[in-house]
Design a protein around this motif. Structure first.
Motif, PDB file in Angstrom:
ATOM      1  N   ILE A 152       0.836  -1.204   0.000  1.00  0.00           N
ATOM      2  CA  ILE A 152       0.000   0.000   0.000  1.00  0.00           C
ATOM      3  C   ILE A 152       0.877   1.263   0.000  1.00  0.00           C
ATOM      4  O   ILE A 152       0.639   2.205  -0.761  1.00  0.00           O
ATOM      5  CB  ILE A 152      -0.934   0.014   1.245  1.00  0.00           C
ATOM      6  CG1 ILE A 152      -1.976  -1.102   1.137  1.00  0.00           C
ATOM      7  CG2 ILE A 152      -1.599   1.376   1.437  1.00  0.00           C
ATOM      8  CD1 ILE A 152      -2.997  -0.927   0.050  1.00  0.00           C
ATOM      9  N   LEU A 153       1.907   1.252   0.839  1.00  0.00           N
ATOM     10  CA  LEU A 153       2.773   2.435   0.932  1.00  0.00           C
ATOM     11  C   LEU A 153       3.480   2.694  -0.399  1.00  0.00           C
ATOM     12  O   LEU A 153       3.604   3.831  -0.848  1.00  0.00           O
ATOM     13  CB  LEU A 153       3.803   2.272   2.055  1.00  0.00           C
ATOM     14  CG  LEU A 153       3.256   2.003   3.463  1.00  0.00           C
ATOM     15  CD1 LEU A 153       4.384   2.015   4.490  1.00  0.00           C
ATOM     16  CD2 LEU A 153       2.196   3.014   3.860  1.00  0.00           C
ATOM     17  N   LYS A 154       3.931   1.620  -1.028  1.00  0.00           N
ATOM     18  CA  LYS A 154       4.630   1.776  -2.308  1.00  0.00           C
ATOM     19  C   LYS A 154       3.670   2.176  -3.421  1.00  0.00           C
ATOM     20  O   LYS A 154       4.034   2.919  -4.331  1.00  0.00           O
ATOM     21  CB  LYS A 154       5.389   0.492  -2.654  1.00  0.00           C
ATOM     22  CG  LYS A 154       6.474   0.204  -1.621  1.00  0.00           C
ATOM     23  CD  LYS A 154       7.634  -0.583  -2.182  1.00  0.00           C
ATOM     24  CE  LYS A 154       8.700  -0.842  -1.142  1.00  0.00           C
ATOM     25  NZ  LYS A 154       9.763   0.157  -1.095  1.00  0.00           N
ATOM     26  N   THR A 155       2.426   1.677  -3.335  1.00  0.00           N
ATOM     27  CA  THR A 155       1.408   2.085  -4.312  1.00  0.00           C
ATOM     28  C   THR A 155       1.142   3.583  -4.194  1.00  0.00           C
ATOM     29  O   THR A 155       1.081   4.307  -5.191  1.00  0.00           O
ATOM     30  CB  THR A 155       0.101   1.294  -4.081  1.00  0.00           C
ATOM     31  OG1 THR A 155       0.372  -0.094  -4.235  1.00  0.00           O
ATOM     32  CG2 THR A 155      -0.995   1.715  -5.052  1.00  0.00           C
ATOM     33  N   LYS A 156       1.009   4.034  -2.950  1.00  0.00           N
ATOM     34  CA  LYS A 156       0.758   5.455  -2.703  1.00  0.00           C
ATOM     35  C   LYS A 156       1.886   6.310  -3.291  1.00  0.00           C
ATOM     36  O   LYS A 156       1.651   7.307  -3.968  1.00  0.00           O
ATOM     37  CB  LYS A 156       0.648   5.690  -1.186  1.00  0.00           C
ATOM     38  CG  LYS A 156       0.549   7.125  -0.775  1.00  0.00           C
ATOM     39  CD  LYS A 156      -0.772   7.703  -1.167  1.00  0.00           C
ATOM     40  CE  LYS A 156      -0.944   9.112  -0.639  1.00  0.00           C
ATOM     41  NZ  LYS A 156      -2.298   9.609  -0.938  1.00  0.00           N
ATOM     42  N   LYS A 157       3.125   5.871  -3.024  1.00  0.00           N
ATOM     43  CA  LYS A 157       4.288   6.616  -3.515  1.00  0.00           C
ATOM     44  C   LYS A 157       4.294   6.657  -5.043  1.00  0.00           C
ATOM     45  O   LYS A 157       4.549   7.701  -5.639  1.00  0.00           O
ATOM     46  CB  LYS A 157       5.568   5.936  -3.046  1.00  0.00           C
ATOM     47  CG  LYS A 157       6.115   6.462  -1.752  1.00  0.00           C
ATOM     48  CD  LYS A 157       7.503   5.855  -1.565  1.00  0.00           C
ATOM     49  CE  LYS A 157       8.244   6.446  -0.412  1.00  0.00           C
ATOM     50  NZ  LYS A 157       9.559   5.827  -0.252  1.00  0.00           N
ATOM     51  N   ALA A 158       4.031   5.509  -5.658  1.00  0.00           N
ATOM     52  CA  ALA A 158       4.059   5.430  -7.117  1.00  0.00           C
ATOM     53  C   ALA A 158       2.980   6.333  -7.716  1.00  0.00           C
ATOM     54  O   ALA A 158       3.240   7.080  -8.665  1.00  0.00           O
ATOM     55  CB  ALA A 158       3.868   3.993  -7.568  1.00  0.00           C
ATOM     56  N   LEU A 159       1.777   6.288  -7.126  1.00  0.00           N
ATOM     57  CA  LEU A 159       0.673   7.102  -7.660  1.00  0.00           C
ATOM     58  C   LEU A 159       0.960   8.598  -7.498  1.00  0.00           C
ATOM     59  O   LEU A 159       0.584   9.401  -8.357  1.00  0.00           O
ATOM     60  CB  LEU A 159      -0.640   6.753  -6.940  1.00  0.00           C
ATOM     61  CG  LEU A 159      -1.299   5.430  -7.328  1.00  0.00           C
ATOM     62  CD1 LEU A 159      -2.452   5.103  -6.377  1.00  0.00           C
ATOM     63  CD2 LEU A 159      -1.814   5.455  -8.778  1.00  0.00           C
ATOM     64  N   SER A 160       1.625   8.952  -6.402  1.00  0.00           N
ATOM     65  CA  SER A 160       1.847  10.377  -6.151  1.00  0.00           C
ATOM     66  C   SER A 160       2.785  10.990  -7.197  1.00  0.00           C
ATOM     67  O   SER A 160       2.806  12.202  -7.381  1.00  0.00           O
ATOM     68  CB  SER A 160       2.373  10.597  -4.733  1.00  0.00           C
ATOM     69  OG  SER A 160       3.658  10.048  -4.607  1.00  0.00           O
ATOM     70  N   LYS A 161       3.563  10.150  -7.882  1.00  0.00           N
ATOM     71  CA  LYS A 161       4.474  10.666  -8.912  1.00  0.00           C
ATOM     72  C   LYS A 161       3.812  10.695 -10.280  1.00  0.00           C
ATOM     73  O   LYS A 161       4.416  11.103 -11.267  1.00  0.00           O
ATOM     74  CB  LYS A 161       5.724   9.786  -8.975  1.00  0.00           C
ATOM     75  CG  LYS A 161       6.629   9.956  -7.778  1.00  0.00           C
ATOM     76  CD  LYS A 161       7.900   9.128  -7.968  1.00  0.00           C
ATOM     77  CE  LYS A 161       8.588   8.870  -6.638  1.00  0.00           C
ATOM     78  NZ  LYS A 161       8.897   7.458  -6.416  1.00  0.00           N
ATOM     79  N   MET A 162       2.553  10.198 -10.360  1.00  0.00           N
ATOM     80  CA  MET A 162       1.901  10.085 -11.665  1.00  0.00           C
ATOM     81  C   MET A 162       0.841  11.172 -11.867  1.00  0.00           C
ATOM     82  O   MET A 162       0.341  11.741 -10.903  1.00  0.00           O
ATOM     83  CB  MET A 162       1.238   8.699 -11.793  1.00  0.00           C
ATOM     84  CG  MET A 162       2.256   7.569 -11.876  1.00  0.00           C
ATOM     85  SD  MET A 162       1.533   5.928 -11.623  1.00  0.00           S
ATOM     86  CE  MET A 162       0.279   5.877 -12.889  1.00  0.00           C
TER      87      MET A 162
END
Lengths: 74, 171
Positions: free
Chosen positions: A17-27
């Motif tokens: 979840i944390l990595k998903t959040k990080k990835a989405l925040s850069k998109m």
């Protein structure tokens, strides 16, 4: 076809979840992220994450113990 | 962010095993757009120390903790040694370090985040860390003992942080 892919294989709660959040925040909004996970708990977790954050869970596919979640960023 | 999106956690436990729940819930909360504050008090202050290597799992007084081997043949890994080992043996020097090491091995094998990694992610995601000033003084800590970015305050600030929020957990 996904714009970005995040491989969270082998990671356990809450890292997918944390990595998903990080990835989405850069998109940018409207872009598609594929998240690959081996954590069985992430099926409900990614769904809950999308519910709460408004991102759209387009599909969940399971194949041989691997889950692929396709998420559209809002 | 609206007030009803606020969430607070009061972290009171300072052993290695109990260090995880506050950071797991807090980091997940911010990832799900909550505004999260953790108020660390009493032994929970351990979780904010720069050096977390002193955090250990205590096999004494931890009766429900399963004790299984993180390696070896499958039949061996299935055995729960917790109820089989007399409590008196856990008084041997080094027992805590051994159990802590075994838990760290088990966690690594299961892809659980390291404690410091989880804490850094909380900070990166702007979880607010408040250390209870009264217990900082009570236990003789210096502010320099703790990681950067910690605020020092009392119970009143906790209430200010908690006002309007709808998730408040005591851990």
């Amino acid at each position: 076809m996904a714009d970005e892919t995040l491989d969270a294989s082998g990671l356990n709660c809450p890292l997918p979840i944390l990595k998903t959040k990080k990835a989405l925040s850069k998109m940018d909004a409207g872009k598609i992220l594929d998240v690959i996970s081996t954590d069985a708990g992430s099926v409900k977790d990614i769904e809950a994450f999308c519910n709460q954050t408004g991102n759209k869970l387009i599909s969940t596919v399971e194949e041989g113990g691997k889950y692929v979640f396709t998420i559209e960023k809002v | 962010m609206s007030d009803d999106n606020k969430m607070t956690i009061i972290a009171t436990k300072g052993t290695f095993d109990w260090a995880f729940p506050p950071f797991i819930i807090a980091s997940t909360g911010v990832a799900m757009d909550k505004e999260v504050t953790i108020f660390f008090t009493f032994y929970g202050l351990n979780l904010l120390l720069k050096d977390t290597s002193k955090l250990k799992v205590s096999p004494i007084g931890n009766p429900a903790m399963p004790m299984k081997m993180p390696f070896g043949p499958k039949w061996l890994q299935k055995i729960d040694f917790g109820p089989k080992i007399p409590n008196v043996l856990w008084n041997i020097p080094g027992a805590e370090s051994l159990v802590t090491w075994l838990m760290q091995k088990t966690m690594a094998k299961h892809g659980v985040a390291k404690l410091d990694e989880l804490r850094s992610m909380c900070q990166e995601f702007d979880v607010k860390f408040i250390a209870c000033e009264m217990t900082v003084e009570l236990f003789g800590y210096d502010r320099e003992d703790f990681v950067d970015g910690v605020e020092f305050a009392g119970a009143a600030m906790y209430f200010d942080e908690a006002a309007g929020g709808d998730h408040h957990l005591y851990m």
